[in-house]
Design a protein around this motif. Structure first.
Motif, PDB file in Angstrom:
ATOM      1  N   GLY A 140       0.762  -1.233   0.000  1.00 50.94           N
ATOM      2  CA  GLY A 140       0.000   0.000   0.000  1.00 50.94           C
ATOM      3  C   GLY A 140       0.795   1.287   0.000  1.00 50.94           C
ATOM      4  O   GLY A 140       1.857   1.397  -0.599  1.00 50.94           O
ATOM      5  N   THR A 141       0.259   2.244   0.696  1.00 49.60           N
ATOM      6  CA  THR A 141       0.770   3.607   0.723  1.00 49.60           C
ATOM      7  C   THR A 141       2.130   3.732   1.394  1.00 49.60           C
ATOM      8  O   THR A 141       2.874   4.660   1.115  1.00 49.60           O
ATOM      9  CB  THR A 141      -0.244   4.520   1.464  1.00 49.60           C
ATOM     10  N   TYR A 142       2.484   2.808   2.267  1.00 47.53           N
ATOM     11  CA  TYR A 142       3.712   2.942   3.047  1.00 47.53           C
ATOM     12  C   TYR A 142       4.866   2.089   2.549  1.00 47.53           C
ATOM     13  O   TYR A 142       6.005   2.305   2.945  1.00 47.53           O
ATOM     14  CB  TYR A 142       3.439   2.602   4.519  1.00 47.53           C
ATOM     15  N   GLY A 143       4.615   1.087   1.717  1.00 46.43           N
ATOM     16  CA  GLY A 143       5.670   0.170   1.323  1.00 46.43           C
ATOM     17  C   GLY A 143       6.019  -0.723   2.499  1.00 46.43           C
ATOM     18  O   GLY A 143       5.323  -0.742   3.517  1.00 46.43           O
ATOM     19  N   ASP A 144       7.099  -1.480   2.365  1.00 41.83           N
ATOM     20  CA  ASP A 144       7.487  -2.357   3.483  1.00 41.83           C
ATOM     21  C   ASP A 144       8.602  -1.746   4.322  1.00 41.83           C
ATOM     22  O   ASP A 144       9.127  -2.382   5.223  1.00 41.83           O
ATOM     23  CB  ASP A 144       7.859  -3.763   2.996  1.00 41.83           C
ATOM     24  N   GLU A 145       8.955  -0.499   3.997  1.00 46.80           N
ATOM     25  CA  GLU A 145       9.990   0.254   4.713  1.00 46.80           C
ATOM     26  C   GLU A 145      11.366  -0.392   4.578  1.00 46.80           C
ATOM     27  O   GLU A 145      12.263  -0.119   5.373  1.00 46.80           O
ATOM     28  CB  GLU A 145       9.605   0.474   6.171  1.00 46.80           C
ATOM     29  N   LYS A 146      11.525  -1.263   3.577  1.00 43.77           N
ATOM     30  CA  LYS A 146      12.828  -1.883   3.289  1.00 43.77           C
ATOM     31  C   LYS A 146      13.111  -1.696   1.805  1.00 43.77           C
ATOM     32  O   LYS A 146      13.620  -0.652   1.419  1.00 43.77           O
ATOM     33  CB  LYS A 146      12.820  -3.362   3.676  1.00 43.77           C
ATOM     34  N   LYS A 147      12.746  -2.668   0.986  1.00 42.88           N
ATOM     35  CA  LYS A 147      13.031  -2.617  -0.446  1.00 42.88           C
ATOM     36  C   LYS A 147      11.821  -2.266  -1.310  1.00 42.88           C
ATOM     37  O   LYS A 147      11.980  -1.984  -2.491  1.00 42.88           O
ATOM     38  CB  LYS A 147      13.587  -3.965  -0.917  1.00 42.88           C
ATOM     39  N   ILE A 148      10.629  -2.329  -0.741  1.00 47.18           N
ATOM     40  CA  ILE A 148       9.421  -2.093  -1.530  1.00 47.18           C
ATOM     41  C   ILE A 148       8.893  -0.700  -1.226  1.00 47.18           C
ATOM     42  O   ILE A 148       8.548  -0.386  -0.086  1.00 47.18           O
ATOM     43  CB  ILE A 148       8.346  -3.166  -1.239  1.00 47.18           C
ATOM     44  N   ASP A 149       8.856   0.119  -2.251  1.00 44.81           N
ATOM     45  CA  ASP A 149       8.399   1.493  -2.122  1.00 44.81           C
ATOM     46  C   ASP A 149       6.879   1.528  -1.984  1.00 44.81           C
ATOM     47  O   ASP A 149       6.199   0.506  -2.119  1.00 44.81           O
ATOM     48  CB  ASP A 149       8.841   2.274  -3.364  1.00 44.81           C
TER      49      ASP A 149
END
Length: 161
Positions: A140-149
């Motif tokens: 969603g809106t936040y990504g996974d806060e690692k590699k996924i925007d």
């Protein structure tokens, strides 16, 4: 190479979890998500058109490579399942080297991507399925806060162990 499916236009800063939005902000956010979902669905359908493998829409708004998938017998809440999945972008580049794996989890009692949890209800033991997932059912809106925007649709290769 296929163009990456994502939408960066009309990006809006969202307040942190627990933040307060005005009615106008909520309306703008809802409209943005509706437009993004429509855009991603069209892009995914266009991507499917260029594939030799067939994909079928599900009731939850993602696609799977098995016909009548969500008409199968459904696993119930509290059913134990072990599974793993790999994440890919729509250029079919693997995002994480190692698969995400979970052992002996109870359906309905864990935090997982919405499309993965739904697909786990219909997958057969040992089966591998491919899911095409709009960002709203992925990170969603936040990504996974690692590699996924943020706002990135995904290809998920899911296997019941």
């Amino acid at each position: 190479m296929v163009a990456q499916i994502s939408c960066k236009q009309n990006s809006q800063a969202h307040p942190p979890v627990g933040g307060v939005l005005s009615q106008n902000d909520l309306s703008v956010s809802r409209e943005r998500m509706k437009n993004l979902n429509t855009l991603e669905r069209n892009q995914i359908q266009q991507w499917i058109g260029g594939q030799t493998e067939k994909f079928y829409p599900t009731k939850l708004n993602y696609w799977v490579n098995i016909e009548d998938y969500d008409k199968r017998e459904k696993r119930q809440d509290n059913s134990l399942i072990s599974y793993q999945y790999d994440l890919y972008d729509f250029d079919q580049i693997k995002i994480y080297e190692q698969p995400i794996e979970r052992k002996e989890v109870k359906l309905g009692h864990f935090d997982e991507l919405k499309a993965v949890e739904d697909a786990l209800r219909y997958i057969r033991d040992g089966e591998v399925v491919t899911l095409l997932v709009p960002s709203s059912l992925a990170y969603g809106t936040y990504g996974d806060e690692k590699k996924i925007d943020n706002d990135v649709p995904l290809i998920i290769k899911l296997k019941a162990l």
